[in-house]
Design a protein around this motif. Structure first.
Motif, PDB file in Angstrom:
ATOM      1  N   ALA A  51       0.828  -1.212   0.000  1.00 45.44           N
ATOM      2  CA  ALA A  51       0.000   0.000   0.000  1.00 45.44           C
ATOM      3  C   ALA A  51       0.859   1.258   0.000  1.00 45.44           C
ATOM      4  O   ALA A  51       0.433   2.314  -0.479  1.00 45.44           O
ATOM      5  N   ASP A  52       2.083   1.148   0.533  1.00 44.45           N
ATOM      6  CA  ASP A  52       2.973   2.312   0.607  1.00 44.45           C
ATOM      7  C   ASP A  52       3.642   2.633  -0.716  1.00 44.45           C
ATOM      8  O   ASP A  52       4.176   3.737  -0.887  1.00 44.45           O
ATOM      9  N   ILE A  53       3.647   1.674  -1.664  1.00 43.50           N
ATOM     10  CA  ILE A  53       4.280   1.935  -2.954  1.00 43.50           C
ATOM     11  C   ILE A  53       3.288   1.876  -4.113  1.00 43.50           C
ATOM     12  O   ILE A  53       3.621   2.244  -5.235  1.00 43.50           O
ATOM     13  N   ASP A  54       2.077   1.416  -3.851  1.00 42.89           N
ATOM     14  CA  ASP A  54       1.054   1.285  -4.893  1.00 42.89           C
ATOM     15  C   ASP A  54       0.628   2.675  -5.367  1.00 42.89           C
ATOM     16  O   ASP A  54       0.051   3.454  -4.602  1.00 42.89           O
ATOM     17  N   PRO A  55       0.901   3.036  -6.631  1.00 35.87           N
ATOM     18  CA  PRO A  55       0.540   4.379  -7.108  1.00 35.87           C
ATOM     19  C   PRO A  55      -0.959   4.623  -7.159  1.00 35.87           C
ATOM     20  O   PRO A  55      -1.404   5.774  -7.114  1.00 35.87           O
ATOM     21  N   VAL A  56      -1.756   3.551  -7.250  1.00 38.64           N
ATOM     22  CA  VAL A  56      -3.213   3.714  -7.248  1.00 38.64           C
ATOM     23  C   VAL A  56      -3.681   4.197  -5.882  1.00 38.64           C
ATOM     24  O   VAL A  56      -4.545   5.071  -5.779  1.00 38.64           O
ATOM     25  N   VAL A  57      -3.096   3.661  -4.814  1.00 34.09           N
ATOM     26  CA  VAL A  57      -3.432   4.114  -3.459  1.00 34.09           C
ATOM     27  C   VAL A  57      -3.014   5.573  -3.282  1.00 34.09           C
ATOM     28  O   VAL A  57      -3.759   6.391  -2.732  1.00 34.09           O
ATOM     29  N   ALA A  58      -1.814   5.913  -3.756  1.00 36.88           N
ATOM     30  CA  ALA A  58      -1.339   7.298  -3.651  1.00 36.88           C
ATOM     31  C   ALA A  58      -2.268   8.247  -4.389  1.00 36.88           C
ATOM     32  O   ALA A  58      -2.593   9.343  -3.894  1.00 36.88           O
ATOM     33  N   HIS A  59      -2.719   7.836  -5.562  1.00 33.36           N
ATOM     34  CA  HIS A  59      -3.661   8.662  -6.331  1.00 33.36           C
ATOM     35  C   HIS A  59      -4.962   8.855  -5.558  1.00 33.36           C
ATOM     36  O   HIS A  59      -5.473   9.974  -5.458  1.00 33.36           O
ATOM     37  N   ALA A  60      -5.487   7.768  -5.003  1.00 31.49           N
ATOM     38  CA  ALA A  60      -6.764   7.832  -4.295  1.00 31.49           C
ATOM     39  C   ALA A  60      -6.692   8.740  -3.070  1.00 31.49           C
ATOM     40  O   ALA A  60      -7.673   9.399  -2.721  1.00 31.49           O
ATOM     41  N   ARG A  61      -5.551   8.778  -2.421  1.00 29.95           N
ATOM     42  CA  ARG A  61      -5.407   9.633  -1.240  1.00 29.95           C
ATOM     43  C   ARG A  61      -5.471  11.115  -1.590  1.00 29.95           C
ATOM     44  O   ARG A  61      -5.923  11.924  -0.793  1.00 29.95           O
ATOM     45  N   SER A  62      -5.037  11.466  -2.791  1.00 26.75           N
ATOM     46  CA  SER A  62      -4.877  12.880  -3.126  1.00 26.75           C
ATOM     47  C   SER A  62      -5.853  13.395  -4.178  1.00 26.75           C
ATOM     48  O   SER A  62      -5.797  14.562  -4.555  1.00 26.75           O
TER      49      SER A  62
END
Length: 238
Positions: free
Chosen positions: A70-81
């Motif tokens: 979850a810390d490197i998944d770019p989809v999670v990073a996108h969803a957070r922001s």
């Protein structure tokens, strides 16, 4: 049973177990193979505290958690922001770790799909991800054909999930005026603000005013979510 009837059925679920099963059934009905709905009470909370409802392989879920993907998944990073959906593309994976993660995900058939970020009024955070077996242009074409339905679905799922998280009891009676019911009914079948204003012979500003009041009464963020609740409560029919 059509799509709208399935969404209403989801809204009417009384426990999280039956709701989970209905989510998977609805995703299959829409043409998606696997689904994941994750909700947490604050975007600042650690992800391991999230409620996860998924049909993903348990082996993949265990690996994902054990390796901290979850810390490197770019989809999670996108969803957070962002509040915009993201269609999965290889171009999202830039760093060596992300590329290794992508290759492993593909070995579990996570090649094509779409993720919708979920952001609540009290900083709640979540994602709705749907995987499809098609690839490349075929996958993107299929996903685009389903975006309106997914957008409707994710609003309903998010509001229902927040209710489970907060352990809400039955909501108080919601009273709608005849005009509000008329506007909500037209909204439920997909009419735009402009179209409803023409049908009701009033201004778009007047329609927007009523929709704002409707959303407030149902304590939801969108007219779609209000429509789903109204149908489930028997306040309107379509």
């Amino acid at each position: 049973m059509d799509f709208l009837e399935r969404v209403v059925q989801l809204e009417s679920a009384t426990n999280i177990e039956s709701w989970h099963s209905l989510i998977i059934e609805t995703a299959h009905f829409m043409g998606f193979e696997q689904t994941l709905l994750g909700i947490i009470d604050s975007a600042q909370s650690p992800l391991h505290e999230a409620i996860i409802l998924t049909s993903y392989s348990s082996i993949w879920r265990d690996r994902y958690d054990a390796h901290g993907y979850a810390d490197i998944d770019p989809v999670v990073a996108h969803a957070r922001s962002s509040v915009r959906h993201v269609i999965w593309h290889d171009d999202l994976y830039v760093t060596p770790r992300q590329k290794c993660f992508l290759e492993e995900a593909k070995s579990f058939n996570f090649k094509s799909g779409v993720t919708f970020p979920l952001h609540g009024p009290a900083a709640e955070f979540g994602m709705l991800s749907l995987q499809v077996d098609a690839e490349n242009a075929d996958a993107e074409k299929f996903i685009h054909s389903k975006l309106m339905e997914i957008s409707f679905l994710k609003d309903s799922l998010f509001q229902k999930a927040l209710g489970f998280i907060r352990n809400h009891k039955a909501e108080p009676d919601i009273m709608l005026s005849p005009r509000e019911m008329e506007i909500l009914k037209w909204s439920a079948i997909g009419k735009s603000t402009w179209e409803i204003s023409k049908i009701c012979n009033c201004s778009e500003a007047n329609i927007d005013y009523h929709i704002k009041n409707i959303r407030s009464k149902f304590k939801v963020n969108t007219r779609r979510a209000a429509a789903v609740k109204a149908i489930a409560l028997g306040l309107i029919t379509v």
